[in-house]
Design an enzyme around this catalytic site. Structure first.
Site, mmCIF file in Angstrom:
data_model
loop_
_atom_site.group_PDB
_atom_site.id
_atom_site.type_symbol
_atom_site.label_atom_id
_atom_site.label_comp_id
_atom_site.label_asym_id
_atom_site.label_seq_id
_atom_site.Cartn_x
_atom_site.Cartn_y
_atom_site.Cartn_z
ATOM 1 N N SER A 53 0.835 -1.211 0.000
ATOM 2 C CA SER A 53 0.000 0.000 0.000
ATOM 3 C C SER A 53 0.862 1.249 0.000
ATOM 4 O O SER A 53 0.567 2.235 -0.693
ATOM 5 C CB SER A 53 -0.928 -0.001 1.215
ATOM 6 O OG SER A 53 -1.821 -1.095 1.173
ATOM 7 N N ASP A 54 1.930 1.238 0.780
ATOM 8 C CA ASP A 54 2.861 2.365 0.795
ATOM 9 C C ASP A 54 3.570 2.519 -0.544
ATOM 10 O O ASP A 54 3.702 3.633 -1.075
ATOM 11 C CB ASP A 54 3.914 2.161 1.892
ATOM 12 C CG ASP A 54 3.429 2.612 3.254
ATOM 13 O OD1 ASP A 54 3.084 3.784 3.395
ATOM 14 O OD2 ASP A 54 3.410 1.781 4.176
ATOM 15 N N ILE A 55 4.052 1.416 -1.076
ATOM 16 C CA ILE A 55 4.832 1.481 -2.312
ATOM 17 C C ILE A 55 3.981 1.968 -3.474
ATOM 18 O O ILE A 55 4.402 2.821 -4.267
ATOM 19 C CB ILE A 55 5.469 0.112 -2.608
ATOM 20 C CG1 ILE A 55 6.557 -0.181 -1.561
ATOM 21 C CG2 ILE A 55 6.054 0.070 -4.014
ATOM 22 C CD1 ILE A 55 7.107 -1.589 -1.615
#
Length: 397
Positions: free
Chosen positions: A167-169
């Site tokens: 999700s961050d990437i």
């Protein structure tokens, strides 16, 4: 030259989504000024193990080719330094809690008033507007709430997260795309803009065909483990000495597999298996037949047979095996960097293979405040005496 050479990025972000975005911009040639708190810097500097020579490998994964300046956000002079840098920047990237930077006079309205051409990218868990905009967003929770975990894992097992903070990437990747689009728009309008990137948005968009399947039909999707809901055989099979992945994506590949790989051409003529739709419908009949065949030979034998037939299949590699693979080295997906504090260190490299304007050769992620004086002098024109005074006051480190 690099594609973004000359672009100046003021990086107020930390942890992963923001730093992943700004690292990509740095790879493409941008000059990234990573602003960190003098009290410890980026959170990930303390995320250990693993570590190398006392430095977090997590921090190393998303901060290559940047310059670090340590500035006290709570100090009025420190805040003014950031405003002065924003006046010189093309892009600002931040991922603070909602309202935090506004309290310091560093929000979008504050900085765009100083620099109307500024592209200001704000990254958060749930967006800067809406019922959950005040909440912090963490990858694991977002993977759960976005539906990604519900479609990942064994059929009868627990929902599972991906092994990295996807999700961050993806939020970082989306931020890069939005920033580049805003920079192109600026060429036409002369003005920057605010970009509102949410981890939730990116993760929901990753549902892709699963999302359209549900939205169009109203049928809730289920987990298929290592199989595929619409294609078969498209899963992991066991050989005599371990597992491997088979990815038969169309009817011609299935026919080639049956005749050239497993020596059972009659399966391709079986009405239950002759079309992609039929194979997906009758997977319970097809998979046991293939499983029995694949168990008779080694995975290396099968992979070689699939390659000869031109049908996609792959070994299930460990991470050490990945970085020992010749095609990974050939694609320059990792580099060896010489550093005065680390000696020789292998790090991941950019996957963006622009032939005319290739990514820059990466440099080591910076030590906290490594470039404070350098940036104050170069960007803001402050002399050594002024830098020393700011350091004594605690405005910078």
């Amino acid at each position: 030259m690099q594609a973004l050479e000359g672009l100046k990025v003021l990086d107020l972000s930390r942890v992963l989504a923001g730093p992943w975005c700004t690292q990509t911009l740095a790879d493409l040639g941008a000059d990234v000024w990573k602003v960190e708190s003098p009290q410890g810097g980026d959170d990930t500097r303390t995320w250990m193990p693993p570590e190398v020579n006392g430095e977090s490998t997590y921090f190393l994964c998303c901060n290559r080719s940047k310059r670090s300046i340590a500035v006290n956000f709570r100090d009025p002079e420190g805040q003014q330094l950031i405003r002065d840098m924003a006046a010189k920047a093309d892009v600002v990237v931040e991922n603070f809690r909602k309202g935090a930077l506004e309290r310091f006079g560093l929000g979008y309205e504050d900085l765009s008033a100083i620099n109307p051409r500024l592209v200001y990218c704000s990254i958060s868990g749930y967006g800067r507007a809406g019922i959950r905009s005040e909440e912090a967003g963490y990858d694991f929770a977002i993977q759960a709430e976005s539906g990604l975990m519900s479609i990942t894992g064994e059929v009868d097992g627990e929902p599972m997260k991906l092994g990295v903070a996807i999700s961050d990437i993806v939020a970082g990747m989306n931020a890069v795309q939005a920033i580049l689009a805003a920079l192109l728009a600026r060429e036409k309008t002369g003005k920057g803009q605010l970009i509102d990137i949410a981890l939730l948005d990116g993760s929901v968009s990753l549902l892709a065909n699963v999302a359209t399947g549900y939205l169009a039909t109203g049928n809730a999707p289920r987990r298929y483990g290592n199989a595929h809901g619409s294609i078969s055989p498209y899963q992991v099979f066991s050989s005599s000495d371990g597992s491997f992945a088979v990815a038969v994506g169309n009817d011609s590949q299935f026919r080639a597999m049956c005749s050239q790989v497993i020596g059972k051409p009659e399966l391709a003529d079986d009405p239950r298996f002759s079309t992609s739709r039929a194979r997906a419908t009758h997977r319970e009949d097809l998979v046991p037949l293939l499983d029995a065949v694949f168990r008779t030979r080694t995975k290396a034998d099968w992979i070689e047979a699939f390659k000869r037939a031109g049908v996609p299949a792959g070994l299930i590699r460990t991470v050490p095996e990945v970085f020992s693979a010749p095609e990974v080295a050939e694609r320059n997906l990792f580099v060896e960097i010489e550093d005065d504090r680390m000696g020789s260190l292998r790090l991941p490299a950019s996957p963006l293979a622009l032939r005319g304007t290739p990514p820059r050769p990466p440099s080591m992620p910076p030590r906290l405040g490594e470039h404070t004086d350098e940036l104050l002098e170069e960007v803001l024109g402050l002399d050594g005496e002024r830098c020393a005074a700011l350091r004594r006051k605690g405005s910078v480190a």
